[in-house]
Design a protein around this motif. Structure first.
Motif, PDB file in Angstrom:
ATOM      1  N   GLU A 110       5.904  30.185  23.861  1.00  0.00           N
ATOM      2  CA  GLU A 110       6.099  30.961  22.631  1.00  0.00           C
ATOM      3  C   GLU A 110       6.932  30.184  21.621  1.00  0.00           C
ATOM      4  O   GLU A 110       6.611  30.149  20.433  1.00  0.00           O
ATOM      5  CB  GLU A 110       6.779  32.290  22.963  1.00  0.00           C
ATOM      6  N   VAL A 111       7.986  29.531  22.082  1.00  0.00           N
ATOM      7  CA  VAL A 111       8.817  28.724  21.186  1.00  0.00           C
ATOM      8  C   VAL A 111       7.992  27.582  20.597  1.00  0.00           C
ATOM      9  O   VAL A 111       8.104  27.275  19.407  1.00  0.00           O
ATOM     10  CB  VAL A 111      10.062  28.192  21.938  1.00  0.00           C
ATOM     11  N   SER A 112       7.153  26.961  21.407  1.00  0.00           N
ATOM     12  CA  SER A 112       6.309  25.867  20.912  1.00  0.00           C
ATOM     13  C   SER A 112       5.323  26.364  19.863  1.00  0.00           C
ATOM     14  O   SER A 112       5.103  25.694  18.843  1.00  0.00           O
ATOM     15  CB  SER A 112       5.549  25.220  22.072  1.00  0.00           C
ATOM     16  N   ARG A 113       4.719  27.535  20.091  1.00  0.00           N
ATOM     17  CA  ARG A 113       3.808  28.105  19.092  1.00  0.00           C
ATOM     18  C   ARG A 113       4.554  28.430  17.806  1.00  0.00           C
ATOM     19  O   ARG A 113       4.071  28.129  16.704  1.00  0.00           O
ATOM     20  CB  ARG A 113       3.149  29.372  19.636  1.00  0.00           C
ATOM     21  N   ASN A 114       5.733  29.026  17.929  1.00  0.00           N
ATOM     22  CA  ASN A 114       6.517  29.362  16.742  1.00  0.00           C
ATOM     23  C   ASN A 114       6.939  28.111  15.989  1.00  0.00           C
ATOM     24  O   ASN A 114       6.938  28.088  14.756  1.00  0.00           O
ATOM     25  CB  ASN A 114       7.740  30.190  17.125  1.00  0.00           C
ATOM     26  N   ARG A 115       7.300  27.080  16.727  1.00  0.00           N
ATOM     27  CA  ARG A 115       7.708  25.826  16.092  1.00  0.00           C
ATOM     28  C   ARG A 115       6.549  25.224  15.305  1.00  0.00           C
ATOM     29  O   ARG A 115       6.710  24.764  14.182  1.00  0.00           O
ATOM     30  CB  ARG A 115       8.193  24.855  17.160  1.00  0.00           C
ATOM     31  N   ALA A 116       5.362  25.223  15.903  1.00  0.00           N
ATOM     32  CA  ALA A 116       4.186  24.693  15.216  1.00  0.00           C
ATOM     33  C   ALA A 116       3.876  25.523  13.969  1.00  0.00           C
ATOM     34  O   ALA A 116       3.543  24.969  12.910  1.00  0.00           O
ATOM     35  CB  ALA A 116       2.991  24.661  16.157  1.00  0.00           C
ATOM     36  N   ALA A 117       3.991  26.846  14.088  1.00  0.00           N
ATOM     37  CA  ALA A 117       3.728  27.706  12.929  1.00  0.00           C
ATOM     38  C   ALA A 117       4.756  27.457  11.825  1.00  0.00           C
ATOM     39  O   ALA A 117       4.403  27.401  10.638  1.00  0.00           O
ATOM     40  CB  ALA A 117       3.757  29.179  13.350  1.00  0.00           C
ATOM     41  N   LEU A 118       6.014  27.300  12.200  1.00  0.00           N
ATOM     42  CA  LEU A 118       7.046  27.033  11.199  1.00  0.00           C
ATOM     43  C   LEU A 118       6.842  25.678  10.532  1.00  0.00           C
ATOM     44  O   LEU A 118       7.060  25.542   9.320  1.00  0.00           O
ATOM     45  CB  LEU A 118       8.432  27.106  11.839  1.00  0.00           C
ATOM     46  N   ARG A 119       6.431  24.688  11.297  1.00  0.00           N
ATOM     47  CA  ARG A 119       6.163  23.375  10.696  1.00  0.00           C
ATOM     48  C   ARG A 119       5.003  23.460   9.712  1.00  0.00           C
ATOM     49  O   ARG A 119       5.030  22.852   8.651  1.00  0.00           O
ATOM     50  CB  ARG A 119       5.868  22.344  11.778  1.00  0.00           C
ATOM     51  N   GLY A 120       3.968  24.199  10.073  1.00  0.00           N
ATOM     52  CA  GLY A 120       2.843  24.390   9.152  1.00  0.00           C
ATOM     53  C   GLY A 120       3.269  25.115   7.897  1.00  0.00           C
ATOM     54  O   GLY A 120       2.872  24.750   6.778  1.00  0.00           O
ATOM     55  N   ARG A 121       4.092  26.146   8.068  1.00  0.00           N
ATOM     56  CA  ARG A 121       4.580  26.908   6.909  1.00  0.00           C
ATOM     57  C   ARG A 121       5.469  26.035   6.022  1.00  0.00           C
ATOM     58  O   ARG A 121       5.382  26.106   4.794  1.00  0.00           O
ATOM     59  CB  ARG A 121       5.361  28.131   7.402  1.00  0.00           C
ATOM     60  N   LEU A 122       6.299  25.198   6.631  1.00  0.00           N
ATOM     61  CA  LEU A 122       7.145  24.286   5.864  1.00  0.00           C
ATOM     62  C   LEU A 122       6.293  23.311   5.069  1.00  0.00           C
ATOM     63  O   LEU A 122       6.578  23.048   3.897  1.00  0.00           O
ATOM     64  CB  LEU A 122       8.094  23.525   6.793  1.00  0.00           C
ATOM     65  N   GLN A 123       5.229  22.808   5.660  1.00  0.00           N
ATOM     66  CA  GLN A 123       4.329  21.901   4.948  1.00  0.00           C
ATOM     67  C   GLN A 123       3.679  22.613   3.771  1.00  0.00           C
ATOM     68  O   GLN A 123       3.583  22.054   2.669  1.00  0.00           O
ATOM     69  CB  GLN A 123       3.269  21.355   5.905  1.00  0.00           C
ATOM     70  N   ASP A 124       3.244  23.864   3.980  1.00  0.00           N
ATOM     71  CA  ASP A 124       2.662  24.637   2.884  1.00  0.00           C
ATOM     72  C   ASP A 124       3.663  24.839   1.751  1.00  0.00           C
ATOM     73  O   ASP A 124       3.337  24.684   0.578  1.00  0.00           O
ATOM     74  CB  ASP A 124       2.176  26.002   3.387  1.00  0.00           C
ATOM     75  N   LEU A 125       4.887  25.189   2.124  1.00  0.00           N
ATOM     76  CA  LEU A 125       5.912  25.427   1.100  1.00  0.00           C
ATOM     77  C   LEU A 125       6.246  24.152   0.335  1.00  0.00           C
ATOM     78  O   LEU A 125       6.494  24.202  -0.876  1.00  0.00           O
ATOM     79  CB  LEU A 125       7.166  26.018   1.736  1.00  0.00           C
ATOM     80  N   ARG A 126       6.249  23.029   1.013  1.00  0.00           N
ATOM     81  CA  ARG A 126       6.486  21.756   0.317  1.00  0.00           C
ATOM     82  C   ARG A 126       5.364  21.453  -0.665  1.00  0.00           C
ATOM     83  O   ARG A 126       5.601  20.939  -1.758  1.00  0.00           O
ATOM     84  CB  ARG A 126       6.636  20.623   1.331  1.00  0.00           C
ATOM     85  N   GLN A 127       4.138  21.760  -0.264  1.00  0.00           N
ATOM     86  CA  GLN A 127       3.016  21.552  -1.181  1.00  0.00           C
ATOM     87  C   GLN A 127       3.129  22.470  -2.385  1.00  0.00           C
ATOM     88  O   GLN A 127       2.897  22.049  -3.522  1.00  0.00           O
ATOM     89  CB  GLN A 127       1.695  21.789  -0.457  1.00  0.00           C
ATOM     90  N   TYR A 128       3.487  23.738  -2.166  1.00  0.00           N
ATOM     91  CA  TYR A 128       3.671  24.668  -3.283  1.00  0.00           C
ATOM     92  C   TYR A 128       4.779  24.195  -4.212  1.00  0.00           C
ATOM     93  O   TYR A 128       4.657  24.283  -5.437  1.00  0.00           O
ATOM     94  CB  TYR A 128       3.992  26.068  -2.772  1.00  0.00           C
TER      95      TYR A 128
END
Length: 174
Positions: A110-128
């Motif tokens: 679960e922590v690994s899934r959350n970490r991957a989701a947070l990294r993806g969200r961080l990448q999206d926010l950086r693009q925005y």
């Protein structure tokens, strides 16, 4: 003492154990490392054996421990080799170890899934953020060199939009 080409003398014996005491007797004999177990029913499939549940449980624990070890190695933590051969746990202790290891594995997944989701969200926010900065750069009036509206680096604490162009946000394009 045996020679180089001949093993020590051995004795073939057959043990009949009561099922209630079989686990403790076999684990004690196995810890001594002085005997070899033979399968007297090789024609019986693994699914027809009496203790198939316990064997499956041990296989599942091995998979869980392998997963946990791989995750530890991936995190840069290396487990040292065990200095001594630990004794076989009693049946209740084995169940407790299995439950705890499975719980740890579930939490780690679960922590690994959350970490991957947070990294993806961080990448999206950086693009925005990049899009907003480029949009602000294109929509703001270029000033004379050295003025505050000329090209400059933005910090994370400054507002993304220039306050002088914020009044244009309410306008709609028709």
């Amino acid at each position: 003492m045996g020679s180089l080409f001949r093993s020590e003398e051995v004795c073939l014996a057959q043990l009949f154990l009561h099922s209630a005491s079989a686990y403790s007797c076999v684990s004690e004999l196995g810890e001594r490392g002085l005997l070899e177990f033979r399968d007297l029913n090789p024609h019986v499939s693994a699914f027809q054996r009496r203790f198939v549940g316990e064997v499956r449980r041990c296989e599942e624990m091995e998979k869980t421990f392998t997963f946990l070890q791989q995750e530890l190695q991936g995190a840069g933590r290396v487990l040292g080799p065990c200095t001594e051969n630990p004794p076989a746990p009693v049946a209740r202790e084995a169940l407790r170890v299995q439950e705890q290891s499975e719980q740890l594995a579930r939490e780690l997944r679960e922590v690994s899934r959350n970490r991957a989701a947070l990294r993806g969200r961080l990448q999206d926010l950086r693009q925005y953020l990049h899009v907003l900065r480029e949009g602000q750069r294109l929509t703001s009036m270029p000033g004379p060199p050295g003025s505050p509206t000329s090209s400059r680096a933005f910090s994370e604490h400054e507002p993304l939009l220039d306050p002088s162009v914020q009044h244009h946000l309410d306008r709609k394009i028709k």
